[in-house]
Write a protein that holds these residues in place. Structure first.
Motif, PDB file in Angstrom:
ATOM      1  N   PRO A   1     -32.365   5.128 158.070  1.00 14.91           N
ATOM      2  CA  PRO A   1     -33.491   6.073 158.148  1.00 14.91           C
ATOM      3  C   PRO A   1     -33.263   7.347 157.346  1.00 14.91           C
ATOM      4  N   ARG A   2     -32.055   7.888 157.387  1.00 14.66           N
ATOM      5  CA  ARG A   2     -31.769   9.086 156.600  1.00 14.66           C
ATOM      6  C   ARG A   2     -31.842   8.790 155.109  1.00 14.66           C
ATOM      7  N   GLN A   3     -31.375   7.617 154.702  1.00 14.35           N
ATOM      8  CA  GLN A   3     -31.452   7.223 153.294  1.00 14.35           C
ATOM      9  C   GLN A   3     -32.904   7.117 152.842  1.00 14.35           C
ATOM     10  N   LEU A   4     -33.752   6.544 153.691  1.00 19.53           N
ATOM     11  CA  LEU A   4     -35.167   6.418 153.340  1.00 19.53           C
ATOM     12  C   LEU A   4     -35.847   7.775 153.247  1.00 19.53           C
ATOM     13  N   SER A   5     -35.537   8.676 154.187  1.00 15.91           N
ATOM     14  CA  SER A   5     -36.177   9.994 154.148  1.00 15.91           C
ATOM     15  C   SER A   5     -35.705  10.789 152.937  1.00 15.91           C
ATOM     16  N   ASN A   6     -34.459  10.600 152.520  1.00 10.44           N
ATOM     17  CA  ASN A   6     -33.980  11.266 151.306  1.00 10.44           C
ATOM     18  C   ASN A   6     -34.741  10.777 150.070  1.00 10.44           C
TER      19      ASN A   6
ATOM     20  N   THR B   1     -42.099   5.441 156.326  1.00 10.46           N
ATOM     21  CA  THR B   1     -41.450   6.002 155.147  1.00 10.46           C
ATOM     22  C   THR B   1     -41.122   4.920 154.135  1.00 10.46           C
ATOM     23  N   LEU B   2     -40.611   3.794 154.619  1.00 15.52           N
ATOM     24  CA  LEU B   2     -40.279   2.678 153.728  1.00 15.52           C
ATOM     25  C   LEU B   2     -41.506   2.198 152.968  1.00 15.52           C
ATOM     26  N   LEU B   3     -42.608   2.010 153.670  1.00 10.98           N
ATOM     27  CA  LEU B   3     -43.830   1.547 153.021  1.00 10.98           C
ATOM     28  C   LEU B   3     -44.397   2.602 152.070  1.00 10.98           C
TER      29      LEU B   3
ATOM     30  N   GLU C   1     -40.607  -5.952 157.500  1.00 12.37           N
ATOM     31  CA  GLU C   1     -40.859  -6.992 158.494  1.00 12.37           C
ATOM     32  C   GLU C   1     -39.694  -7.137 159.472  1.00 12.37           C
ATOM     33  N   ARG C   2     -38.485  -6.806 159.026  1.00 12.08           N
ATOM     34  CA  ARG C   2     -37.283  -6.996 159.848  1.00 12.08           C
ATOM     35  C   ARG C   2     -36.663  -5.672 160.285  1.00 12.08           C
ATOM     36  N   LEU C   3     -37.387  -4.574 160.092  1.00 11.74           N
ATOM     37  CA  LEU C   3     -36.778  -3.263 160.258  1.00 11.74           C
ATOM     38  C   LEU C   3     -36.288  -3.007 161.678  1.00 11.74           C
ATOM     39  N   GLU C   4     -37.017  -3.469 162.678  1.00  9.85           N
ATOM     40  CA  GLU C   4     -36.593  -3.222 164.052  1.00  9.85           C
ATOM     41  C   GLU C   4     -35.226  -3.852 164.321  1.00  9.85           C
ATOM     42  N   ASP C   5     -35.021  -5.072 163.849  1.00  8.16           N
ATOM     43  CA  ASP C   5     -33.713  -5.720 164.012  1.00  8.16           C
ATOM     44  C   ASP C   5     -32.650  -5.032 163.169  1.00  8.16           C
ATOM     45  N   ILE C   6     -33.016  -4.619 161.960  1.00 12.82           N
ATOM     46  CA  ILE C   6     -32.056  -3.955 161.078  1.00 12.82           C
ATOM     47  C   ILE C   6     -31.537  -2.679 161.729  1.00 12.82           C
ATOM     48  N   LEU C   7     -32.441  -1.893 162.309  1.00 11.96           N
ATOM     49  CA  LEU C   7     -32.048  -0.612 162.889  1.00 11.96           C
ATOM     50  C   LEU C   7     -31.402  -0.752 164.257  1.00 11.96           C
ATOM     51  N   ALA C   8     -31.257  -1.973 164.727  1.00 11.74           N
ATOM     52  CA  ALA C   8     -30.507  -2.206 165.969  1.00 11.74           C
ATOM     53  C   ALA C   8     -29.045  -2.525 165.675  1.00 11.74           C
ATOM     54  N   HIS C   9     -28.674  -2.577 164.389  1.00 14.43           N
ATOM     55  CA  HIS C   9     -27.314  -2.923 164.000  1.00 14.43           C
ATOM     56  C   HIS C   9     -26.553  -1.662 163.611  1.00 14.43           C
TER      57      HIS C   9
END
Length: 270
Positions: free
Chosen positions: A188-193, A84-86, A173-181
């Motif tokens: 994710p909800r912000q991106l889907s909106n 979604t981000l890309l 590039e850092r999304l996996e670490d970002i979504l672990a915080h």
């Protein structure tokens, strides 16, 4: 219906925070509401002199499955968020290419303009939306840099296509670490909106189209669920993220082509 944040406490500890568990949480919320209504009805029944044997049993608990997080989101929801981000960069580029940046130029050309007045072109809705998108993405990058103690985001280059693409690439590039915080669990909800907003502006009505994919249950009843941000089988509820869906499209198309080829090979003209 409760939103995602309200439903989260209903999920077992360690469950994915993404939309893959939204339907299961809603089923539990509906069951909890039904239990409360049943208890109220029982109280009224006893107050009216009813007997326990005559009253129906309480609602049966739904059979639901919650996907675990790793640690907060499952791999499918992380992949969905990255996709979604890309896609936001692609959609924003398409919209920017069709927007002239201003509106009301026809009136400025002469017809309909009041003599002696000055007109000032207003920023187009698309340009305004894209500017707010970039601002939100910058905020996410700035927050993550602050949480990790990284240097500040490079601020040169304004808010155009290049800074937007740079920030999206940096976040992806850092999304996996970002979504672990924990502090970033709402991303994710912000991106889907944002995806929903841009697709609406681009008139990309993906939400209303059916997929050619045949579900594992045997039904060809898969379609995009705009709220869950997954493809969902309307018959059995199975979810497919974009990558899983695309893989099945190609796999099933190849299988159909192979069957057609076998049929031509075995045909013997009289």
């Amino acid at each position: 219906m409760p939103d995602t944040a309200q439903l989260q406490p209903l999920a077992p500890a360690g469950s994915c925070r993404g939309s893959c568990n939204l339907r299961a949480a809603r089923a539990l919320a509906a069951h909890r509401q039904a239990l409360e209504e049943h208890a109220d009805a029982v109280d009224r029944w006893y107050a009216a002199g009813g007997s326990e044997q005559e009253f129906p049993p309480e609602p049966e608990a739904p059979r639901v499955r919650f996907w675990p997080g790793n640690p907060l989101f499952c791999g499918r929801c992380v992949a969905n968020a990255r996709r979604t981000l890309l896609d936001l960069d692609v959609l924003a580029s398409q919209l920017a290419a069709t927007a002239d940046g201003h509106r009301g130029r026809a009136a400025d050309a002469g017809e309909g303009r009041v003599s002696g007045t000055k007109t000032r072109p207003s920023v187009s809705p698309v340009t305004d939306v894209l500017d707010r998108l970039v601002g939100d993405l910058f905020d996410v990058e700035d927050e993550w840099r602050s949480l990790r103690g990284y240097p500040g985001r490079p601020s040169n280059g304004g808010r155009g296509a290049h800074p937007r693409s740079r920030t999206i690439g940096w976040l992806a590039e850092r999304l996996e670490d970002i979504l672990a915080h924990e502090d970033m669990a709402g991303l994710p909800r912000q991106l889907s909106n944002w995806d929903r907003v841009l697709r609406h502006l681009a008139k990309d009505d993906r939400a209303s189209t059916n997929s050619p994919v045949r579900c594992a249950c045997g039904e060809r009843n898969v379609g995009w669920d705009d709220e869950l941000h997954y493809y969902r089988c309307r018959s059995c509820g199975t979810l497919l993220n974009q990558d899983e869906h695309d893989h099945q499209v190609h796999e099933q198309a190849d299988a159909a082509e192979a069957r057609a080829g076998q049929g031509r090979a075995t045909y013997q003209p009289v």
